[in-house]
Design a protein around this motif. Structure first.
Motif, mmCIF file in Angstrom:
data_model
loop_
_atom_site.group_PDB
_atom_site.id
_atom_site.type_symbol
_atom_site.label_atom_id
_atom_site.label_comp_id
_atom_site.label_asym_id
_atom_site.label_seq_id
_atom_site.Cartn_x
_atom_site.Cartn_y
_atom_site.Cartn_z
ATOM 1 N N ASN A 172 -27.557 45.970 46.713
ATOM 2 C CA ASN A 172 -26.569 46.995 46.349
ATOM 3 C C ASN A 172 -27.288 48.305 46.045
ATOM 4 O O ASN A 172 -28.307 48.311 45.357
ATOM 5 C CB ASN A 172 -25.780 46.584 45.111
ATOM 6 C CG ASN A 172 -25.114 45.230 45.240
ATOM 7 O OD1 ASN A 172 -25.798 44.234 45.433
ATOM 8 N ND2 ASN A 172 -23.808 45.194 45.116
ATOM 9 N N THR A 173 -26.749 49.386 46.549
ATOM 10 C CA THR A 173 -27.296 50.701 46.215
ATOM 11 C C THR A 173 -26.226 51.512 45.497
ATOM 12 O O THR A 173 -25.035 51.199 45.550
ATOM 13 C CB THR A 173 -27.752 51.463 47.467
ATOM 14 O OG1 THR A 173 -26.596 51.828 48.233
ATOM 15 C CG2 THR A 173 -28.701 50.617 48.312
ATOM 16 N N SER A 174 -26.651 52.574 44.837
ATOM 17 C CA SER A 174 -25.732 53.385 44.044
ATOM 18 C C SER A 174 -24.804 54.238 44.894
ATOM 19 O O SER A 174 -23.887 54.860 44.358
ATOM 20 C CB SER A 174 -26.529 54.283 43.092
ATOM 21 O OG SER A 174 -27.181 53.515 42.109
ATOM 22 N N LEU A 175 -25.008 54.289 46.215
ATOM 23 C CA LEU A 175 -24.109 55.082 47.050
ATOM 24 C C LEU A 175 -22.690 54.537 46.969
ATOM 25 O O LEU A 175 -21.738 55.265 46.700
ATOM 26 C CB LEU A 175 -24.596 55.107 48.496
ATOM 27 C CG LEU A 175 -23.709 55.899 49.466
ATOM 28 C CD1 LEU A 175 -23.702 57.374 49.118
ATOM 29 C CD2 LEU A 175 -24.150 55.688 50.913
ATOM 30 N N ASN A 176 -22.535 53.202 47.198
ATOM 31 C CA ASN A 176 -21.195 52.614 47.135
ATOM 32 C C ASN A 176 -21.175 51.227 46.478
ATOM 33 O O ASN A 176 -20.109 50.615 46.373
ATOM 34 C CB ASN A 176 -20.570 52.538 48.529
ATOM 35 C CG ASN A 176 -21.434 51.747 49.502
ATOM 36 O OD1 ASN A 176 -22.331 51.000 49.118
ATOM 37 N ND2 ASN A 176 -21.178 51.928 50.784
ATOM 38 N N ASN A 177 -22.338 50.729 46.050
ATOM 39 C CA ASN A 177 -22.447 49.427 45.373
ATOM 40 C C ASN A 177 -22.003 48.258 46.237
ATOM 41 O O ASN A 177 -21.702 47.179 45.722
ATOM 42 C CB ASN A 177 -21.648 49.413 44.069
ATOM 43 C CG ASN A 177 -22.527 49.658 42.861
ATOM 44 O OD1 ASN A 177 -23.739 49.735 42.972
ATOM 45 N ND2 ASN A 177 -21.915 49.802 41.707
ATOM 46 N N GLN A 178 -21.962 48.426 47.554
ATOM 47 C CA GLN A 178 -21.518 47.364 48.446
ATOM 48 C C GLN A 178 -22.682 46.866 49.291
ATOM 49 O O GLN A 178 -23.620 47.605 49.574
ATOM 50 C CB GLN A 178 -20.390 47.853 49.358
ATOM 51 C CG GLN A 178 -19.139 48.281 48.612
ATOM 52 C CD GLN A 178 -18.026 48.705 49.556
ATOM 53 O OE1 GLN A 178 -18.138 48.586 50.774
ATOM 54 N NE2 GLN A 178 -16.931 49.202 49.002
ATOM 55 N N THR A 179 -22.588 45.604 49.686
ATOM 56 C CA THR A 179 -23.568 45.014 50.597
ATOM 57 C C THR A 179 -22.848 44.574 51.859
ATOM 58 O O THR A 179 -21.901 43.785 51.794
ATOM 59 C CB THR A 179 -24.273 43.813 49.961
ATOM 60 O OG1 THR A 179 -24.981 44.245 48.796
ATOM 61 C CG2 THR A 179 -25.261 43.186 50.930
ATOM 62 N N ASP A 180 -23.294 45.087 52.992
ATOM 63 C CA ASP A 180 -22.710 44.737 54.280
ATOM 64 C C ASP A 180 -23.442 43.503 54.827
ATOM 65 O O ASP A 180 -24.601 43.581 55.216
ATOM 66 C CB ASP A 180 -22.847 45.925 55.230
ATOM 67 C CG ASP A 180 -22.251 45.648 56.600
ATOM 68 O OD1 ASP A 180 -21.686 44.558 56.796
ATOM 69 O OD2 ASP A 180 -22.351 46.530 57.471
ATOM 70 N N GLU A 400 -38.242 46.103 33.852
ATOM 71 C CA GLU A 400 -37.847 46.490 35.198
ATOM 72 C C GLU A 400 -37.595 47.993 35.251
ATOM 73 O O GLU A 400 -37.031 48.574 34.314
ATOM 74 C CB GLU A 400 -36.589 45.743 35.631
ATOM 75 C CG GLU A 400 -36.183 45.996 37.075
ATOM 76 C CD GLU A 400 -35.062 45.078 37.536
ATOM 77 O OE1 GLU A 400 -34.752 45.094 38.733
ATOM 78 O OE2 GLU A 400 -34.498 44.356 36.686
ATOM 79 N N GLY A 401 -38.029 48.609 36.346
ATOM 80 C CA GLY A 401 -37.783 50.024 36.576
ATOM 81 C C GLY A 401 -37.339 50.256 38.006
ATOM 82 O O GLY A 401 -37.892 49.658 38.933
ATOM 83 N N ILE A 402 -36.327 51.101 38.205
ATOM 84 C CA ILE A 402 -35.778 51.367 39.532
ATOM 85 C C ILE A 402 -35.512 52.865 39.671
ATOM 86 O O ILE A 402 -34.984 53.498 38.749
ATOM 87 C CB ILE A 402 -34.460 50.595 39.783
ATOM 88 C CG1 ILE A 402 -34.648 49.099 39.565
ATOM 89 C CG2 ILE A 402 -33.931 50.848 41.191
ATOM 90 C CD1 ILE A 402 -33.350 48.315 39.635
ATOM 91 N N THR A 403 -35.871 53.421 40.803
ATOM 92 C CA THR A 403 -35.506 54.805 41.132
ATOM 93 C C THR A 403 -34.756 54.801 42.461
ATOM 94 O O THR A 403 -35.170 54.130 43.409
ATOM 95 C CB THR A 403 -36.740 55.712 41.244
ATOM 96 O OG1 THR A 403 -37.579 55.261 42.326
ATOM 97 C CG2 THR A 403 -37.534 55.700 39.960
ATOM 98 N N GLU A 404 -33.658 55.544 42.517
ATOM 99 C CA GLU A 404 -32.855 55.661 43.737
ATOM 100 C C GLU A 404 -32.648 57.136 44.053
ATOM 101 O O GLU A 404 -32.229 57.906 43.186
ATOM 102 C CB GLU A 404 -31.497 54.988 43.566
ATOM 103 C CG GLU A 404 -31.570 53.496 43.301
ATOM 104 C CD GLU A 404 -30.183 52.890 43.156
ATOM 105 O OE1 GLU A 404 -29.499 52.698 44.177
ATOM 106 O OE2 GLU A 404 -29.781 52.623 42.002
ATOM 107 N N HIS A 405 -32.924 57.502 45.291
ATOM 108 C CA HIS A 405 -32.743 58.873 45.746
ATOM 109 C C HIS A 405 -31.896 58.849 47.018
ATOM 110 O O HIS A 405 -32.196 58.103 47.954
ATOM 111 C CB HIS A 405 -34.084 59.551 46.031
ATOM 112 C CG HIS A 405 -34.946 59.693 44.810
ATOM 113 N ND1 HIS A 405 -34.853 60.769 43.957
ATOM 114 C CD2 HIS A 405 -35.902 58.883 44.297
ATOM 115 C CE1 HIS A 405 -35.718 60.622 42.975
ATOM 116 N NE2 HIS A 405 -36.375 59.489 43.150
ATOM 117 N N CYS A 406 -30.867 59.665 47.033
ATOM 118 C CA CYS A 406 -29.927 59.680 48.152
ATOM 119 C C CYS A 406 -29.892 61.078 48.763
ATOM 120 O O CYS A 406 -29.895 62.088 48.043
ATOM 121 C CB CYS A 406 -28.535 59.267 47.663
ATOM 122 S SG CYS A 406 -27.240 59.342 48.924
#
Length: 692
Positions: A172-180, A400-406
């Motif tokens: 899941n990513t923060s763009l839409n929180n969905q997994t295809d 835990e550490g996470i970085t997300e860049h869109c």
């Protein structure tokens, strides 16, 4: 005097030895050894060495060695006068009795736990396009199928409230929180662990409904596999896998799918039509490698998936030229250090890149959007075994550490940084097990000059009772949440919709309980109940200018009952999953949540050498009606679909060949999972799988 001397010579002061892998010759750590007639059980160290310090051992003993991933071995007439060398033969076995998803401690799965493990039968896909249909074997799993795009949700939650992992790394990513799931080939999946119920105490944001952990195959044995298949409506697919355990464990595999998906259907006026622009082309690769250095083990895994497909849209407003391109690259580096019987240290560094391009040159609706997402993360977990009397205590603590860049043509360049810490304990005493866990997470979301920071505290506690045998009981309470997506926060004002940067997380309080019965080594029955209360639910509502925007206004209550029978015998078996649920928000039902749904399978088999040589199966799945909109003014009818399948094994010397064939939707039922997205009628498949 001679009698006393003889007794001394017949008795040993102990037994030492080494256990090695039969193929690689390397020592096998943490093998459980038991000497017949003694209560003592010992484990081999990280180098495969062991020592049984019992004095007065007979000159010859019987030893049993057991370890997951190896054939159990019993040795008779083992001399205690000299060190012994034991060789274990590795085997690829399903480890449905162990869960690494419902708990970070990797404990044995209690039969009453709301956990299901879906095992892969090989690298063939048996006519399926992705793994979403496999997951429906578990209770409370709902699939949303848009012909060539599918998503999954758990326990009445939304797709955004269901966390999906791949080898423990979130997809899941923060763009839409969905997994295809159409991006995940079944041929590259070893098993899927489904942990139902809120899990923010272990995984942080989004698992209100639960967690799906897709686990890829490991190079546990030497193998060369290939599969080829054909199906109705222009479906062609192939897959391969190469594995070689040794000083450097190695696995390489891939898959290809081409599906025209040009099936017939009936439109709203009952006119016969042919589905167009629903084609899907997918290619994927996976590479895994690892090596042991004494107590240390280094690993690396990578997967790549590329797709090209049409975007047909609903039949009420079809799109004949819209196209969608996707790409995902996932890299995982791992380090594990065994600390004897005390515990284990694990570290993972990962990086994920996603690309999506949607292009629609339509006359009435034109779009040309590109989204690029980079996700990097690090997690560190320490597991400790504290052996105390009379209780046994195990601990897991992690950071835990996470970085997300869109970078998106729609929502701009938002970013999210997450830092978290968690702790979990497992306390076992006299048939009772207490499993508390908690996690604190700090999140910061940025988009240009807008910054939002908030913290989340998520506790959870589970209780297991494993008596009287063969019964087991489970009770769990949890607190979970979901973060707003970039689309919900920053969607641009296009005159019809716009985002809301002031959104807050959704929160849920959950309670679940279960009863499990072990009927035989391969048969069980489980019944579970669950209740979720969700507040600050995000819903899109029109404002005073009739522009739709998301707001935290809704509440929901979700209750349900799960039934999971499994009866596997030598030549026949039955397994199923049935869920009854009610999902309400205020005075209406939540859309696309049927009250009753399930899936089952009956199979017959001819066995030889303890393996299925011929296997015939009849599958059934269906739902009752469901509402398609919040006012509950429109419904989709229920359906019942039957499938037939067969598997024939043809072993010839060093080659094992397997032929899979079947008919899906044998009664040609017309049905939809999403309104105006019809699914194929009767279809056939034929595939061959070869293993050397």
């Amino acid at each position: 005097m001679s009698v006393i001397l003889s007794l001394v010579l017949l008795l040993s002061s102990g037994l030492e030895g080494t256990i090695v892998d039969e193929f690689t010759g390397q020592g096998v750590p943490y093998v459980q050894l038991k000497v017949e007639g003694l209560d003592t059980t010992v484990l081999t160290d990280s180098c495969g060495k062991f020592a049984i310090g019992e004095r007065n051992l007979p000159s010859y003993v019987v030893i049993k060695a057991v370890r997951i991933g190896y054939q159990p071995k019993v040795l008779k007439w083992v001399s205690t006068a000299k060190p012994v060398l034991i060789m274990l033969q590795p085997r690829a076995i399903p480890i449905s009795g162990v869960t690494s998803t419902a708990t970070r401690l990797k404990l044995n799965a209690d039969p009453a736990m709301p956990v299901s493990v879906i095992e892969s039968r090989g690298i063939g896909i048996e006519g399926k396009s992705d793994i979403s249909e496999l997951l429906a074997r578990s209770p409370a799993v709902l699939v949303q199928d848009y012909n060539n795009l599918s998503t999954v949700s758990l326990r009445g939650a939304t797709v955004e409230q269901t966390l999906v992992l791949f080898d423990g790394v979130r997809l899941n990513t923060s763009l839409n929180n969905q997994t295809d799931f159409s991006l995940i080939s079944p041929s590259l999946v070893s098993r899927v662990e489904i942990a139902r119920g809120g899990a923010s105490a272990l995984y942080g944001a989004n698992p209100i409904g639960g967690v799906l952990n897709i686990i890829s195959p490991e190079p546990k044995k030497k193998e060369v596999r290939a599969s080829f298949g054909l199906g109705s409506f222009g479906k062609k697919y192939a897959g391969f896998r190469l594995a070689n355990p040794g000083t450097v464990n190695f696995l390489f595999g891939g898959g290809y799918l081409r599906n025209r998906n040009n099936f017939p259907y009936q439109d709203q006026n009952d006119s016969a039509r042919i589905m167009t622009n629903a084609d899907l082309t997918r290619g994927d690769l996976i590479l895994k490698a690892g090596t042991g250095l004494g107590k240390d083990y280094l690993s690396f895994a990578s997967s790549l998936c590329l797709t090209e497909r049409g975007s047909p849209g609903p039949i009420s407003f079809p799109s004949d030229r819209a196209r969608l391109q996707d790409g995902r690259l996932l890299l995982i580096s791992g380090y594990d250090r065994t600390q004897g019987e005390i515990g284990r240290l694990s570290a993972r560094i990962y990086h994920q890149r996603l690309y999506q391009h949607y292009f629609n040159p339509g006359e009435y609706f034109t779009a040309d959007d590109t989204h690029r997402i980079n996700v990097s993360g690090l997690n560190l977990v320490e597991r400790l075994n504290l052996l105390t009397v009379p209780a046994k205590i195990q601990l897991a603590a992690g950071l835990e550490g996470i970085t997300e860049h869109c970078r998106s043509t729609a929502v701009g360049t938002p970013a999210r940084i997450t830092g978290a810490g968690f702790i979990e304990a497992n306390i076992t005493w006299a048939g009772f097990t207490l499993n508390p866990a908690t996690r604190y997470e700090l999140l910061q979301t940025r988009e240009q000059e807008r910054v939002a920071t908030y913290g989340a505290f998520s506790p959870r506690i589970n209780l297991f009772i494993n008596q009287p045998q063969p019964l087991s009981f489970y009770l769990g309470v949890n607190n979970s949440y979901r973060t707003p997506t970039f689309n919900e926060l920053y969607w641009p004002d296009d005159g019809w919709t716009r985002g809301n940067p002031n959104l807050m997380p959704e929160w849920a309080e959950g309670i679940s309980a279960g009863l499990g019965v072990n009927l035989a080594p391969t048969s069980l029955f489980r019944i579970g109940v669950f209740y979720n209360r969700v507040k600050d639910l995000i819903q899109w509502q029109p404002d005073e200018n009739y522009v739709s925007r998301p707001v935290n206004i809704a509440r929901a209550k979700i209750t349900g009952i799960e039934l999971e029978p499994q009866f596997d015998y030598k030549w026949f078996g039955v397994q199923g999953a049935l869920t009854f649920q009610r999902c309400r928000s205020d005075s209406s039902y939540l859309p696309y949540r049927p009250e009753l749904f399930g899936k089952g399978e009956l199979w017959l088999a001819y066995n030889r050498q303890q393996e299925n040589w011929v296997r015939l199966s009849l599958g059934i799945n269906g739902t009752t009606k469901k509402f398609t909109n919040p006012p509950n003014s429109d419904t989709l009818p229920g359906y019942l679909v039957f499938d037939l399948g067969s598997t024939v094994r043809l072993p010839v010397k060093f080659v094992n060949a397997q032929i899979n064939s079947g008919c899906r939707n044998i009664f040609d039922r017309c049905y939809q999972l999403i309104k105006d997205y019809p699914l194929p009628g009767r279809s056939f498949y034929l595939e061959a799988e070869i293993e050397i």
